[in-house]
Design a protein around this motif. Structure first.
Motif, PDB file in Angstrom:
ATOM      1  N   ARG A  58       0.841  -1.055  -0.059  1.00 34.37           N
ATOM      2  CA  ARG A  58       0.063   0.226   0.018  1.00 34.37           C
ATOM      3  C   ARG A  58       0.881   0.941   0.108  1.00 34.37           C
ATOM      4  N   ILE A  59       2.040   1.308   0.672  1.00 27.71           N
ATOM      5  CA  ILE A  59       2.631   2.577   0.956  1.00 27.71           C
ATOM      6  C   ILE A  59       3.732   2.844  -0.236  1.00 27.71           C
ATOM      7  N   ARG A  60       3.893   1.435  -1.109  1.00 29.62           N
ATOM      8  CA  ARG A  60       4.765   1.728  -2.190  1.00 29.62           C
ATOM      9  C   ARG A  60       3.991   1.593  -3.332  1.00 29.62           C
ATOM     10  N   THR A  61       2.675   2.175  -3.538  1.00 30.75           N
ATOM     11  CA  THR A  61       1.835   2.338  -4.648  1.00 30.75           C
ATOM     12  C   THR A  61       1.630   3.535  -4.856  1.00 30.75           C
ATOM     13  N   ASP A  62       1.622   4.223  -6.195  1.00 33.45           N
ATOM     14  CA  ASP A  62       1.485   5.601  -6.539  1.00 33.45           C
ATOM     15  C   ASP A  62       0.537   5.351  -7.437  1.00 33.45           C
ATOM     16  N   SER A  63      -0.295   6.512  -8.169  1.00 29.06           N
ATOM     17  CA  SER A  63      -1.262   6.547  -9.127  1.00 29.06           C
ATOM     18  C   SER A  63      -0.617   6.454 -10.442  1.00 29.06           C
ATOM     19  N   ILE A  64       0.590   6.687 -10.690  1.00 23.52           N
ATOM     20  CA  ILE A  64       1.348   6.736 -11.882  1.00 23.52           C
ATOM     21  C   ILE A  64       1.900   5.449 -12.469  1.00 23.52           C
ATOM     22  N   SER A  65       2.915   4.956 -11.416  1.00 24.73           N
ATOM     23  CA  SER A  65       3.459   3.518 -11.827  1.00 24.73           C
ATOM     24  C   SER A  65       2.832   2.430 -11.053  1.00 24.73           C
ATOM     25  N   GLY A  66       1.855   2.621 -10.492  1.00 23.82           N
ATOM     26  CA  GLY A  66       1.305   1.604  -9.607  1.00 23.82           C
ATOM     27  C   GLY A  66       1.991   1.119  -8.488  1.00 23.82           C
ATOM     28  N   SER A  67       2.007  -0.255  -8.184  1.00 22.08           N
ATOM     29  CA  SER A  67       2.579  -0.888  -6.924  1.00 22.08           C
ATOM     30  C   SER A  67       3.966  -1.353  -7.344  1.00 22.08           C
ATOM     31  N   LYS A  68       5.110  -0.996  -6.373  1.00 21.68           N
ATOM     32  CA  LYS A  68       6.316  -1.468  -6.839  1.00 21.68           C
ATOM     33  C   LYS A  68       6.610  -2.766  -6.336  1.00 21.68           C
ATOM     34  N   LEU A  69       5.573  -3.407  -5.747  1.00 23.82           N
ATOM     35  CA  LEU A  69       5.615  -4.823  -5.212  1.00 23.82           C
ATOM     36  C   LEU A  69       5.030  -5.759  -6.119  1.00 23.82           C
ATOM     37  N   SER A  70       5.716  -6.778  -6.525  1.00 27.16           N
ATOM     38  CA  SER A  70       5.024  -7.554  -7.270  1.00 27.16           C
ATOM     39  C   SER A  70       4.377  -8.744  -6.650  1.00 27.16           C
ATOM     40  N   ALA A  71       3.392  -9.815  -7.338  1.00 33.69           N
ATOM     41  CA  ALA A  71       2.753 -10.502  -6.798  1.00 33.69           C
ATOM     42  C   ALA A  71       3.642 -11.726  -6.097  1.00 33.69           C
ATOM     43  N   SER A  72       5.060 -11.663  -6.782  1.00 34.27           N
ATOM     44  CA  SER A  72       5.918 -12.657  -6.249  1.00 34.27           C
ATOM     45  C   SER A  72       6.558 -12.148  -4.830  1.00 34.27           C
ATOM     46  N   ALA A  73       6.385 -10.974  -4.415  1.00 30.58           N
ATOM     47  CA  ALA A  73       7.026 -10.604  -3.369  1.00 30.58           C
ATOM     48  C   ALA A  73       6.504 -11.481  -2.067  1.00 30.58           C
ATOM     49  N   LEU A  74       5.135 -11.514  -2.101  1.00 29.72           N
ATOM     50  CA  LEU A  74       4.754 -12.439  -0.802  1.00 29.72           C
ATOM     51  C   LEU A  74       5.160 -13.755  -0.957  1.00 29.72           C
ATOM     52  N   LYS A  75       5.482 -14.167  -2.020  1.00 26.89           N
ATOM     53  CA  LYS A  75       6.119 -15.575  -2.191  1.00 26.89           C
ATOM     54  C   LYS A  75       7.619 -15.770  -1.668  1.00 26.89           C
ATOM     55  N   TYR A  76       8.179 -14.544  -1.643  1.00 27.97           N
ATOM     56  CA  TYR A  76       9.828 -14.230  -1.296  1.00 27.97           C
ATOM     57  C   TYR A  76       9.412 -14.148   0.315  1.00 27.97           C
ATOM     58  N   TYR A 118      14.058   0.934  -3.845  1.00 27.53           N
ATOM     59  CA  TYR A 118      13.241   2.149  -3.759  1.00 27.53           C
ATOM     60  C   TYR A 118      13.382   3.371  -3.034  1.00 27.53           C
ATOM     61  N   GLY A 119      14.258   2.872  -1.679  1.00 28.85           N
ATOM     62  CA  GLY A 119      14.357   4.153  -1.138  1.00 28.85           C
ATOM     63  C   GLY A 119      13.380   3.905   0.474  1.00 28.85           C
ATOM     64  N   ALA A 120      13.698   4.718   1.396  1.00 29.38           N
ATOM     65  CA  ALA A 120      12.961   4.058   2.528  1.00 29.38           C
ATOM     66  C   ALA A 120      11.386   4.764   2.720  1.00 29.38           C
ATOM     67  N   THR A 121      10.767   4.148   3.519  1.00 33.52           N
ATOM     68  CA  THR A 121       9.573   4.499   3.620  1.00 33.52           C
ATOM     69  C   THR A 121       9.001   4.729   5.136  1.00 33.52           C
ATOM     70  N   VAL A 122       7.742   4.837   5.521  1.00 31.88           N
ATOM     71  CA  VAL A 122       7.507   5.235   6.975  1.00 31.88           C
ATOM     72  C   VAL A 122       8.020   3.939   7.842  1.00 31.88           C
ATOM     73  N   PHE A 123       7.891   2.728   7.144  1.00 32.93           N
ATOM     74  CA  PHE A 123       8.490   1.565   8.140  1.00 32.93           C
ATOM     75  C   PHE A 123       9.784   1.804   7.758  1.00 32.93           C
ATOM     76  N   CYS A 124      10.594   2.545   8.630  1.00 36.64           N
ATOM     77  CA  CYS A 124      11.998   2.851   8.183  1.00 36.64           C
ATOM     78  C   CYS A 124      12.794   1.685   8.923  1.00 36.64           C
ATOM     79  N   VAL A 125      13.594   1.034   8.225  1.00 38.12           N
ATOM     80  CA  VAL A 125      14.518  -0.125   8.829  1.00 38.12           C
ATOM     81  C   VAL A 125      16.001   0.255   8.472  1.00 38.12           C
ATOM     82  N   ALA A 126      16.819  -0.045   9.672  1.00 44.67           N
ATOM     83  CA  ALA A 126      18.266   0.485   9.552  1.00 44.67           C
ATOM     84  C   ALA A 126      18.935  -0.614   8.744  1.00 44.67           C
TER      85      ALA A 126
END
Length: 681
Positions: A571-589, A626-634
Motif C-alpha cells: 500500500r505505501i509503495r503504490t502510486d497513481s502513476i506507476s502502480g505498486s512497486k511490489l509484485s505478486a511474487s513478493a509475498l512468495k519471497y 526504492y528508498g525508505a518509507t514510513v516503516f524505516c529499517v536500519a
C-alpha cells in the motif's frame, strides 16, 4: 530338458505374478483391433528376487543372458496364444516380441556400472545398474520396432506368410533391423520389406553424468587433473519422456557399443528409477548442544550460526547479514526430484568481489546441487545436432537446469551480455525457460518449442568499484536507495534479496578481515578460530541437509502477520502513476524467507519471530531498491550489535522485540482493515 524346465518355470512365474492375466488382456486388445500386425509386442515385468527363488536357472538366464531369456518367454507366450486362441491373426512365433522389464537388480557390485571406472564392460550383453544426472536429451523420434520381409521370388513359398520377421534388439542400429541386403534362406533371393506392416516406436537419447562430476562445477581440484565423460542412454517406447533434465536416476540397461564417427559406449535402458537420497537422521552433538543453550530465544541460534559460518573464509562476526541470507537460501534447496517452489535469489552489491566470491563459492559446496557457472558455458539450455545421426535435436542442460533443487552461482552480473541478462530476468520472474527449435535448421518440417522449469536459486554480485560503475554513478534523491544503474532495473527488482556488502562500514571490520587473509595465505589449512574446530564444514553440511528436509507450516499468528506486512508494504509503495512497486511474487519471497528462518532454527512451525526476520530482510532489500518509507529499517537491523558474548545476544533480542512492536504498529496503521484501505484493496 533344461529349456523345457525353464519354460515351465516362466509359465508358473507369469501365473503367480499376475503377468499372465496382463498378457491375456494385451492379447485381447490386439485381437479386437481392426488393424493388421506383423509384430505383437508384449512387456513383461520381472522381479529378479522372486524368479530366482522360483527357479535359479531361469533367474540366472534373465540376469546374464537377457536376449536368450526373452526367447524362453516368447515360446511360452506363443504356446499360450495358440492354446487359448487369444489372437486369431498370429501365425508364427517370430511375430511375438517380448520385452522383459526388470524391477531391480541384486545389490551386488558386479551388477553396478560405475561411470567413473574404466574400461566399461559393453561386451557381456547383460543387465547393469548405473546412476547419473541427465545433462542433455534429444527430441522424440521414431525407430523401427519390427518389420516383415518377403522373398522377392514369387515362386518361393516364403514370398508369403510371416516367416521373416525382424525386431529391434538392444544395441542394434536402424540398419540392423531394416535394410535391403537380406537373403532368403530357402532360395537365396533378396528379401523385400512389406512396408505396410512396419511397426514404429518412439525413441529418445539422453546423456547422463555421475553426481561426482558436479565437483568440477564446485571448484574441487585437490591439485589433481580429472575428467568426467557423459554416458549416452537410449530410451524406447514406455521409457520415452520419463527422464527430465537435471534429475538424477538409476537406470537398468544393457551396455552396447555404437559406432558413429567415433566408437562410443551406450546403454539400452530397460527400467528407470527416480533417485531420492535418504533424509539425514540428525545434526552434530555440538550443534545440538548449542540449540539447547539458545532454546529460550527464537533468534539466538541463527544469529550464532551466521556469526561462525564460513570461518575458513572470513573471520567470525563479519558479513553476518550476508551469511545469514546464504544459510537461509541453502536450507530452501532440495535433494529430491520434485518441484522446488521456495527459491531465494540473492544479488549482492559489494566493493570486495574477491572475498564475496570466495564466500559464495564456499557456500555452494555445502549442498549437492551447488553449481558455479563456468564463464565458457551457457547458463540456460542450448541446441546442437545429435551426434548419433538420428535426426533429433540435442538439448544441452546449461548451469541453471543442472543446479535443479540447488544453487546456481553465476558470478559477477556485469560480466554477462545484455541479451543474457534479459534472459535471466525472464527466467527469474517466470521460473521457466522455453527453447525454440527451428525445423528448417535441424532438418524438420515444423518448428518446435520445449519449456523447462528452472528450479534453483540464483546467486550473483555486482562490483561497486568497477570503472564502468564509477563513470555511471548517479546521485540518489531517495533516502536509503542504492545506485544500481550498472544493472537493468527490472533485473534488480526480479531478485528477491538485494544486499549491500561494504566491508569498510562498521558492520564489516576491515582489520580483522585483513589479518585473516594474511594468516590464511601463510597456512591455508590452519583453523584460526575455536568456532572452526567445534563446528566443522561437515557439521554445517549435516545441519543444512537435516534442516532443508523439515516440513514447516505457518502458525495462525505468523500467517496473519506476513499477510498484513505484505499488504501494508504494498500500500505505501503504490502510486497513481506507476502502480505498486511490489509484485505478486513478493509475498512468495516473504513466505520463503520466513520458512527458511524456521528451518534454520530446526523448527516445524513458522512463528511471528520468523516473520519479523523475513520482514526486516525484505524491507532492507526494498529500501536499497526504492528508498525508505514510513516503516524505516536500519541497514543493520538484523545484526545491530557485534556478537561478542551472551550479553550482546540479549541486547539483540531486546532490539528485535522493539522491531516487532514497530512492525505490528505498521500493520495496524497501514494493513488490511484500516481506514487507509479502499474496499477493493
Amino acid at each position: 530338458m533344461s529349456n523345457l524346465k525353464m519354460k515351465e518355470a516362466a509359465l508358473i512365474y507369469l501365473d503367480r505374478s499376475g503377468g499372465l492375466q496382463k498378457f491375456i488382456d494385451d492379447c485381447k486388445f490386439y485381437n479386437d483391433s481392426k488393424q493388421s500386425y506383423a509384430v505383437y509386442r508384449f512387456s513383461i515385468l520381472i522381479n529378479p528376487s522372486d524368479i530366482v527363488e522360483l527357479d535359479a536357472e531361469l533367474g540366472n538366464y534373465i540376469l546374464h543372458q537377457p536376449l536368450k531369456a526373452a526367447q524362453v518367454f516368447q515360446s511360452v507366450c506363443f504356446i499360450a496364444v495358440k492354446t487359448l486362441s487369444l489372437i486369431g491373426q498370429l501365425q508364427t512365433e517370430a511375430q511375438i516380441n517380448i520385452v522383459l522389464k526388470l524391477t531391480h537388480l541384486p545389490p551386488l557390485r558386479s551388477y553396478s556400472l560405475d561411470l567413473c571406472e574404466f574400461p566399461l564392460d559393453y561386451a557381456s550383453q547383460r543387465f547393469y545398474m548405473m546412476q547419473g544426472i541427465v545433462i542433455a536429451m534429444t527430441t522424440v523420434t521414431k525407430y523401427t520396432q519390427g518389420a516383415r520381409f518377403l522373398c522377392s521370388d514369387e515362386a518361393c513359398p516364403l514370398s508369403k506368410g510371416f516367416e521373416y520377421i525382424r525386431v529391434h534388439v538392444p544395441g542394434a542400429t536402424e540398419s540392423a533391423t531394416v535394410r535391403n541386403d537380406f537373403l532368403c534362406n530357402l532360395c537365396s533371393s533378396s528379401l523385400q520389406e512389406d512396408r505396410k506392416f512396419r511397426v514404429l516406436g518412439d525413441k529418445q537419447i539422453v546423456e547422463i553424468i555421475t553426481a561426482k562430476a558436479l565437483h568440477a562445477f564446485q571448484g574441487y581440484s585437490n591439485n589433481q587433473p580429472f575428467r568426467y565423460q557423459s554416458l549416452t542412454i537410449f530410451l524406447r517406447d514406455e521409457s520415452v519422456s520419463k527422464m527430465n533434465i537435471g534429475n538424477e536416476y538409476k537406470i537398468i540397461g544393457i551396455p552396447t557399443c555404437v559406432r558413429t564417427s567415433q566408437t562410443a559406449v551406450c546403454i539400452e535402458a530397460n527400467s528407470i528409477i527416480s533417485c531420492n537420497p535418504e533424509v539425514p537422521s540428525g545434526i552434530s552433538d555440538n550443534f545440538r548442544y548449542l540449540l539447547s543453550l539458545t532454546s529460550s530465544s527464537c533468534w539466538k541460534f541463527t544469529a550464532i550460526l551466521a556469526n561462525i559460518f564460513a570461518s575458513q573464509i572470513v573471520p567470525p562476526g563479519t558479513y553476518n547479514l550476508l551469511k545469514l541470507c546464504l544459510l537461509m537460501s541453502l536450507v530452501q534447496t532440495s535433494d529430491r526430484n520434485k518441484e522446488l517452489k521456495d527459491c531465494l535469489d540473492i544479488l549482492i552489491m559489494t566493493s570486495d568481489t574477491l572475498l564475496v566470491d570466495r564466500l559464495l563459492n564456499f557456500s555452494i559446496k555445502l549442498v549437492p546441487r551447488g553449481i558455479r557457472h563456468p564463464v565458457s558455458t551457457e547458463i540456460f539450455p542450448t541446441l546442437s545436432r545429435n551426434k548419433y545421426g538420428t535426426g533429433a535435436v540435442s538439448i544441452q542442460a546449461g548451469s541453471a537446469l543442472l543446479a535443479k533443487g540447488g544453487i546456481c552461482f553465476i558470478g559477477d552480473l556485469a560480466s554477462h551480455k545484455k541479451d543474457k541478462l534479459e534472459q535471466l530476468q525472464s527466467v527469474v520472474e517466470s521460473r521457466s525457460i522455453t527453447v525454440y527449435i527451428p525445423g528448417k535448421k535441424f532438418g524438420d518440417d515444423i518448428n518446435q518449442q520445449m519449456t523447462f522449469p528452472v528450479q534453483c536459486s540464483f546467486w550473483s554480485f555486482v562490483d561497486m568499484d568497477s570503472s564502468s560503475r564509477r563513470n555511471m554513478q548517479k546521485t540518489n534523491t531517495l533516502i536509503g536507495r542504492m545506485d544500481c544503474s550498472l544493472i537493468p532495473a527490472n533485473l534488480v527488482e526480479a531478485f528477491g534479496l538485494l544486499i549491500n556488502c561494504n566491508e569498510s562500514s562498521s558492520c564489516y571490520p576491515l582489520i580483522s578481515t585483513v589479518q585473516h587473509t594474511l594468516k590464511k595465505a601463510i597456512d591455508p589449512e590452519e583453523l584460526l578460530y575455536v568456532a572452526s574446530k567445534k563446528f566443522t564444514t561437515e557439521d554445517f553440511e549435516k545441519l543444512l541437509a537435516f534442516a532443508k528436509n523439515l516440513n514447516v507450516e505457518f502458525s495462525l499468528e505468523a500467517e496473519r502477520m506476513i499477510h498484513g506486512y505484505y499488504l501494508a508494504s504494498r500500500r505505501i509503495r503504490t502510486d497513481s502513476i506507476s502502480g505498486s512497486k511490489l509484485s505478486a511474487s513478493a509475498l512468495k519471497y516473504l513466505v520463503s524467507l520466513a520458512e527458511a528462518h524456521a528451518r534454520l532454527n530446526l523448527r516445524n512451525k513458522v512463528l511471528k519471530e520468523d516473520v519479523l526476520i523475513a520482514a526486516l530482510l525484505f524491507e532492507t532489500s526494498l529500501t536499497l531498491k526504492y528508498g525508505a518509507t514510513v516503516f524505516c529499517v536500519a541497514p543493520n537491523a538484523v545484526f545491530p550489535f557485534e556478537l561478542y558474548n551472551e550479553e550482546y545476544l540479549e541486547q539483540r533480542d531486546i532490539y528485535l522485540n522493539e522491531c516487532q512492536q514497530q512492525l505490528q504498529q505498521f500493520i495496524a496503521t497501514y494493513g488490511p482493515g484500516t481506514a487507509i484501505f479502499t474496499s477493493d484493496e
